[in-house]
Motif scaffolding. Structure first.
Motif, PDB file in Angstrom:
ATOM      1  N   GLU A  94      45.574  31.633  47.970  1.00  0.00           N
ATOM      2  CA  GLU A  94      46.800  31.577  47.187  1.00  0.00           C
ATOM      3  C   GLU A  94      46.649  30.530  46.093  1.00  0.00           C
ATOM      4  N   ARG A  95      47.036  30.898  44.880  1.00  0.00           N
ATOM      5  CA  ARG A  95      46.892  29.966  43.768  1.00  0.00           C
ATOM      6  C   ARG A  95      47.873  28.803  43.903  1.00  0.00           C
ATOM      7  N   GLY A  96      47.325  27.580  43.854  1.00  0.00           N
ATOM      8  CA  GLY A  96      48.156  26.395  44.024  1.00  0.00           C
ATOM      9  C   GLY A  96      48.037  25.394  42.901  1.00  0.00           C
ATOM     10  N   GLY A  97      47.207  25.695  41.898  1.00  0.00           N
ATOM     11  CA  GLY A  97      47.050  24.779  40.774  1.00  0.00           C
ATOM     12  C   GLY A  97      45.827  23.889  40.901  1.00  0.00           C
ATOM     13  N   LYS A  98      45.453  23.314  39.782  1.00  0.00           N
ATOM     14  CA  LYS A  98      44.224  22.527  39.700  1.00  0.00           C
ATOM     15  C   LYS A  98      44.250  21.307  40.623  1.00  0.00           C
ATOM     16  N   THR A  99      45.350  20.564  40.617  1.00  0.00           N
ATOM     17  CA  THR A  99      45.384  19.329  41.387  1.00  0.00           C
ATOM     18  C   THR A  99      45.279  19.600  42.884  1.00  0.00           C
ATOM     19  N   ARG A 100      45.954  20.617  43.362  1.00  0.00           N
ATOM     20  CA  ARG A 100      45.842  20.985  44.771  1.00  0.00           C
ATOM     21  C   ARG A 100      44.408  21.377  45.114  1.00  0.00           C
ATOM     22  N   ALA A 101      43.749  22.101  44.223  1.00  0.00           N
ATOM     23  CA  ALA A 101      42.359  22.494  44.453  1.00  0.00           C
ATOM     24  C   ALA A 101      41.437  21.276  44.491  1.00  0.00           C
ATOM     25  N   LEU A 102      41.681  20.306  43.617  1.00  0.00           N
ATOM     26  CA  LEU A 102      40.859  19.099  43.621  1.00  0.00           C
ATOM     27  C   LEU A 102      41.081  18.281  44.887  1.00  0.00           C
ATOM     28  N   ASN A 103      42.306  18.247  45.390  1.00  0.00           N
ATOM     29  CA  ASN A 103      42.564  17.576  46.660  1.00  0.00           C
ATOM     30  C   ASN A 103      41.729  18.203  47.777  1.00  0.00           C
TER      31      ASN A 103
END
Length: 247
Positions: free
Chosen positions: A111-120
């Motif tokens: 599910e797409r959660g945005g760049k910052t969530r992916a970096l976390n």
């Protein structure tokens, strides 16, 4: 109204001209007094590096980005790339897996959660002492990561920002980007005096111990330098650490 107009005009003039001129004057004075910071570097220091890359539907550039990473001038056993697929619906994941390198690791978020969530997510999985943040369309020059990391040999520095340059389709430097050059000029002088307050999201390195997961709506390259400052570290710019982006 007249006072409001001239007050606003003066504030704009200070922001775009007064502040840079004040910085330049302070740097020159500090150099005469021997107080400007010295850009220490340690070429022999090679901590484990994790390059963190969040992607969404980047099939057009992901293979080039991976090849670019694999050509870095850094010990191969000391550096890995973590590619987080943020809900990709194109061939990005397939192309990443096809590269065949054990140093490139694919993490999936359905599910797409945005760049910052992916970096976390990438930071939680990575095992490096240094995190390097980058973008899929930003291509490192061969020595970029080494230049970023060697500045972190100074324990007082918690974050090092690189510099983006624009190139045309043939790879030649573009004539554009005047504001970006102006911004980097300011960052260089802020680095000499104290710290920068914003990193270049296309290439910056951060000590693992300074990393704090951000809320998904926050912008990492804006807040990470502030996090470093809040815990007593410095954030600096390294003009020799260059990434190229096609204009």
């Amino acid at each position: 109204m007249t006072m409001l107009f001239w007050g606003s005009a003066l504030l704009l003039a200070y922001a775009f001209a007064g502040y840079p001129l004040l910085l330049e004057a302070q740097v020159r004075l500090a150099r005469r007094r021997g107080r400007a910071s010295v850009q220490a570097a340690d070429n022999a220091w090679t901590p484990k590096v994790s390059v963190l890359l969040a992607v969404h539907n980047e099939e057009a550039v992901i293979e080039r980005k991976i090849r670019n990473f694999l050509q870095m001038e850094y010990p191969e056993d000391r550096i890995d790339l973590y590619v987080v697929s943020d809900g990709c619906t194109d061939a990005t994941e397939t192309l990443t897996e096809r590269c065949g390198s054990p140093r490139v690791r694919l993490l999936r978020q359905t599910e797409r959660g945005g760049k910052t969530r992916a970096l976390n997510r990438a930071a939680a999985e990575a095992d490096g002492d240094i995190f390097v943040f980058t973008d899929a369309n930003a291509m490192f020059r061969a020595d970029c990561i080494r230049r970023l990391v060697e500045r972190l040999a100074d324990p007082a520095i918690g974050l090092v920002s690189g510099v983006s340059v624009y190139v045309d389709a043939s790879g030649a430097p573009s004539t554009g980007g005047v504001y970006r050059r102006y911004e980097e000029w300011i960052k260089a002088r802020e680095s000499d005096l104290f710290s920068i307050v914003g990193a270049d999201g296309a290439a910056y390195a951060m000590r693992r111990e300074f990393y704090v997961p951000l809320e998904p709506e926050y912008i990492n390259d804006l807040l990470h330098p502030m996090q470093v400052l809040l815990v007593g570290g410095r954030a600096v710019s390294e003009p020799r650490a260059v990434v190229e982006e096609e204009a």
